[in-house]
Design a protein around this motif. Structure first.
Motif, PDB file in Angstrom:
ATOM      1  N   LEU A  61     -19.435  74.480  87.682  1.00 60.99           N
ATOM      2  CA  LEU A  61     -18.641  73.263  87.873  1.00 60.99           C
ATOM      3  C   LEU A  61     -19.279  72.099  87.112  1.00 60.99           C
ATOM      4  O   LEU A  61     -18.592  71.318  86.441  1.00 60.99           O
ATOM      5  N   ARG A  62     -20.620  72.010  87.183  1.00 58.34           N
ATOM      6  CA  ARG A  62     -21.334  70.956  86.443  1.00 58.34           C
ATOM      7  C   ARG A  62     -21.157  71.140  84.935  1.00 58.34           C
ATOM      8  O   ARG A  62     -20.975  70.157  84.198  1.00 58.34           O
ATOM      9  N   LEU A  80     -10.440  79.055  87.398  1.00 60.91           N
ATOM     10  CA  LEU A  80     -10.748  77.657  87.093  1.00 60.91           C
ATOM     11  C   LEU A  80      -9.589  76.726  87.459  1.00 60.91           C
ATOM     12  O   LEU A  80      -9.816  75.622  87.964  1.00 60.91           O
ATOM     13  N   LYS A  99     -21.949  76.404  91.587  1.00 58.17           N
ATOM     14  CA  LYS A  99     -21.900  74.943  91.403  1.00 58.17           C
ATOM     15  C   LYS A  99     -22.347  74.555  89.998  1.00 58.17           C
ATOM     16  O   LYS A  99     -21.864  73.569  89.433  1.00 58.17           O
ATOM     17  N   LEU A 103     -15.210  76.612  96.307  1.00 58.83           N
ATOM     18  CA  LEU A 103     -15.792  77.320  95.157  1.00 58.83           C
ATOM     19  C   LEU A 103     -15.885  78.819  95.380  1.00 58.83           C
ATOM     20  O   LEU A 103     -16.352  79.560  94.508  1.00 58.83           O
ATOM     21  N   ILE A 122      -9.788  76.131  91.235  1.00 59.02           N
ATOM     22  CA  ILE A 122     -10.758  75.128  91.709  1.00 59.02           C
ATOM     23  C   ILE A 122     -10.390  73.725  91.220  1.00 59.02           C
ATOM     24  O   ILE A 122     -10.780  72.730  91.833  1.00 59.02           O
ATOM     25  N   PRO A 175     -11.292  71.522  94.443  1.00 58.41           N
ATOM     26  CA  PRO A 175     -12.678  71.552  93.969  1.00 58.41           C
ATOM     27  C   PRO A 175     -13.713  71.787  95.068  1.00 58.41           C
ATOM     28  O   PRO A 175     -14.857  72.127  94.774  1.00 58.41           O
TER      29      PRO A 175
END
Length: 341
Positions: free
Chosen positions: A239-240, A263, A236, A273, A266, A270
């Motif tokens: 993703l951030r 990438l 996660k 993950l 996702i 999204p």
């Protein structure tokens, strides 16, 4: 986009055998680097460590930290006949694996295979694609692999390497791949430190590279090709990092086609993950996350060549490959690198 872009023959090229790299250069970052600018259609010729000159503080460089397992095993049947096994992926647990076996025609369901270290397995299933499901008897089977197995090199590398770590990235962490994410082989620890000090941000995902990477496409219309599945996981925090980079107007740069597939998978889902991806990228394709890509020079008629063509343009890529041949770039896994910006 012309119909020809779907024609497999448009992705073919002749390659002299002496341009297929048989071993990596030392140090890793001393290989050649071809820089392709998608906007200006310009090509520059550098050395990999020069990549710093094309990076900016705040760029997010995403790495694949998978580690290649010693997936090739040599053993025998109960009759004494020799067998070779190439593990492909876990099939539910550490003891049960999907694998390729040689000689394929001689190994039947129910056969027992015997390896060093008193390790045995039973052939449980014969799958339609020619692979087998093997169940190993020893619960500690995976821990014995480093002693009895070999890191499998691609079929076009005829020379055994003296140190299997040369076929691992310097940041490899998680066991599971049967092939290396080769774009990352060019990074030394020193280069990563230098780029970090310069202000480049790094993030790591995991995609366990499968053998499908090397399988040539057979369908005349590339849209009909069935792409292989590979297991990935994206923390996660990564993703951030991506959301932050995009918000700040910074670039997300993929180190290798495995990172691109992960990438862009996702981006389309999204909430997922971790899992398997069968995302098949060929022209035309809308990239939602990737702004630039580090990659190697790929096999003719391969899904990886389609992917880079989708990113940079098929004509531009095929022209750059012709120039690479003229300038004696080294091709494939241990070969030179390309940076597409």
């Amino acid at each position: 986009m012309s119909e020809q872009s779907f024609d497999l023959e448009q992705y073919d090229y002749e390659l002299p055998e002496d341009l297929i790299a048989q071993e990596p250069l030392e140090p890793r970052d001393s290989c050649k680097l071809m820089v392709l600018n998608r906007k200006t259609k310009s090509i520059e010729h550098k050395v990999f460590r020069d990549i710093k000159n094309y990076l900016r503080p705040g760029d997010l460089l995403v790495l694949n930290n998978t580690r290649v397992i010693p997936a090739r095993l040599y053993g025998k049947k109960e009759t004494g006949a020799k067998v070779e096994v190439l593990l492909l992926e876990k099939n539910g647990n550490d003891k049960t694996w999907k694998a390729l076996v040689k000689p394929g025609g001689k190994i039947k369901k129910g056969n027992k295979l015997i390896f060093e270290d008193n390790l045995t397995c039973t052939v449980e299933e014969h799958l339609e694609d020619g692979s087998r499901i093997l169940k190993f008897d020893d619960p500690n089977f995976f821990s014995k692999l480093p002693r009895i197995g070999e890191v499998p090199l691609p079929p076009y590398i005829k020379k055994q390497i003296d140190d299997p770590e040369k076929y691992q990235t310097t940041y490899a962490k998680y066991d599971g791949a049967v092939a290396a994410p080769t774009a990352g082989l060019h990074f030394t620890k020193e280069l990563i430190e230098e780029l970090t000090d310069y202000g480049v941000r790094f993030a790591e995902i995991t995609l366990h590279v499968g053998l499908g990477t090397f399988r040539p496409v057979k369908e005349a219309d590339i849209r009909n090709h069935q792409i292989h599945e590979e297991y990935y996981t994206v923390p996660k925090s990564v993703l951030r990092d991506i959301v932050r980079a995009k918000a700040e107007g910074k670039r997300v740069i993929a180190t290798g086609t495995t990172v691109v597939r992960t990438l862009e998978s996702i981006a389309r889902n999204p909430d997922k993950l971790a899992g398997k991806t069968d995302l098949y990228i060929y022209p035309p394709f809308e990239f939602k996350i990737i702004d630039a890509m580090i990659t190697n020079f790929h096999l003719p008629k391969s899904s990886l060549l389609f992917l880079v063509s989708a990113f940079a343009g098929q004509d531009f890529i095929m022209n750059s490959y012709q120039i690479a041949k003229e300038k004696k770039y080294r091709f494939f896994s241990f070969g030179d690198a390309m940076f597409i910006i």
